[in-house]
Design a protein around this motif. Structure first.
Motif, PDB file in Angstrom:
ATOM      1  N   SER A 122       4.567   2.197   3.702  1.00 49.60           N
ATOM      2  CA  SER A 122       3.834   1.439   4.713  1.00 49.60           C
ATOM      3  C   SER A 122       4.631   0.240   5.240  1.00 49.60           C
ATOM      4  CB  SER A 122       2.502   0.971   4.128  1.00 49.60           C
ATOM      5  OG  SER A 122       1.744   0.314   5.093  1.00 49.60           O
ATOM      6  N   SER A 125      -1.895   2.057  10.386  1.00 55.16           N
ATOM      7  CA  SER A 125      -2.245   2.136   8.962  1.00 55.16           C
ATOM      8  C   SER A 125      -2.970   3.440   8.642  1.00 55.16           C
ATOM      9  CB  SER A 125      -3.109   0.943   8.555  1.00 55.16           C
ATOM     10  OG  SER A 125      -2.345  -0.239   8.610  1.00 55.16           O
ATOM     11  N   LYS A 132      -1.718   6.644   6.186  1.00 56.36           N
ATOM     12  CA  LYS A 132      -2.564   7.188   5.123  1.00 56.36           C
ATOM     13  C   LYS A 132      -2.780   8.687   5.335  1.00 56.36           C
ATOM     14  CE  LYS A 132      -5.921   4.965   2.836  1.00 56.36           C
ATOM     15  NZ  LYS A 132      -7.204   4.282   2.583  1.00 56.36           N
ATOM     16  N   ARG A 152      -1.615  11.674   2.867  1.00 61.96           N
ATOM     17  CA  ARG A 152      -2.593  12.656   2.385  1.00 61.96           C
ATOM     18  C   ARG A 152      -2.059  14.072   2.600  1.00 61.96           C
ATOM     19  NH1 ARG A 152      -7.088  11.424   5.537  1.00 61.96           N
ATOM     20  NH2 ARG A 152      -7.144   9.448   4.473  1.00 61.96           N
ATOM     21  N   SER A 161      -7.566  10.693  -4.682  1.00 64.57           N
ATOM     22  CA  SER A 161      -8.466   9.537  -4.742  1.00 64.57           C
ATOM     23  C   SER A 161      -7.881   8.455  -5.649  1.00 64.57           C
ATOM     24  CB  SER A 161      -9.832   9.977  -5.253  1.00 64.57           C
ATOM     25  OG  SER A 161     -10.706   8.893  -5.316  1.00 64.57           O
ATOM     26  N   THR A 162      -7.289   8.872  -6.754  1.00 69.84           N
ATOM     27  CA  THR A 162      -6.648   7.924  -7.675  1.00 69.84           C
ATOM     28  C   THR A 162      -5.514   7.177  -6.983  1.00 69.84           C
ATOM     29  OG1 THR A 162      -7.185   9.357  -9.531  1.00 69.84           O
ATOM     30  CG2 THR A 162      -5.473   7.712  -9.898  1.00 69.84           C
ATOM     31  N   LEU A 163      -4.809   7.865  -6.080  1.00 69.09           N
ATOM     32  CA  LEU A 163      -3.699   7.255  -5.344  1.00 69.09           C
ATOM     33  C   LEU A 163      -4.177   6.424  -4.157  1.00 69.09           C
ATOM     34  CD1 LEU A 163      -1.225  10.265  -5.373  1.00 69.09           C
ATOM     35  CD2 LEU A 163      -1.026   8.140  -6.681  1.00 69.09           C
ATOM     36  N   GLY A 164      -5.481   6.416  -3.890  1.00 70.97           N
ATOM     37  CA  GLY A 164      -6.034   5.642  -2.790  1.00 70.97           C
ATOM     38  C   GLY A 164      -5.926   6.311  -1.439  1.00 70.97           C
ATOM     39  N   LEU A 165      -5.869   7.639  -1.430  1.00 67.51           N
ATOM     40  CA  LEU A 165      -5.713   8.377  -0.169  1.00 67.51           C
ATOM     41  C   LEU A 165      -7.038   8.780   0.447  1.00 67.51           C
ATOM     42  CD1 LEU A 165      -2.652  10.576  -1.133  1.00 67.51           C
ATOM     43  CD2 LEU A 165      -2.675   8.468   0.197  1.00 67.51           C
TER      44      LEU A 165
END
Length: 88
Positions: free
Chosen positions: A16, A61, A65, A69, A83-87
């Motif tokens: 990012s 942003s 993401k 994904r 989900s654990t990786l914040g995706l």
């Protein structure tokens, strides 16, 4: 979580901070997210005469993401791992 998949994801994911710096200083963002044709068009139209640039400031942003994904899905990570990786 499989460490091999996680390491592969970490090497292939879009960073990012790097993409934001490239966009702010060079106008380069679509090319980093595998959309080289759109990047060329962005340059030819000088950022869509400024309109694309303004839109991209608000959508970059989310695009990063979404790209990450897609990379995670190609590697074979499931929804819980993403989900654990914040995706999500």
């Amino acid at each position: 979580m499989d460490n091999n998949k996680l390491m592969l994801y970490e090497t292939r994911k879009a960073k990012s901070g790097t993409i934001w710096l490239l966009f702010l200083f060079l106008g380069w963002s679509y090319g980093s997210l595998d959309k080289i044709g759109t990047q060329i068009l962005y340059y030819i139209t000088i950022g869509g005469f400024g309109v694309w640039t303004l839109v991209r400031l608000f959508t970059l942003s989310g695009a990063i993401k979404e790209y990450n994904r897609k990379i995670a899905a190609q590697i074979g990570l499931d929804n819980q791992e993403m989900s654990t990786l914040g995706l999500f």
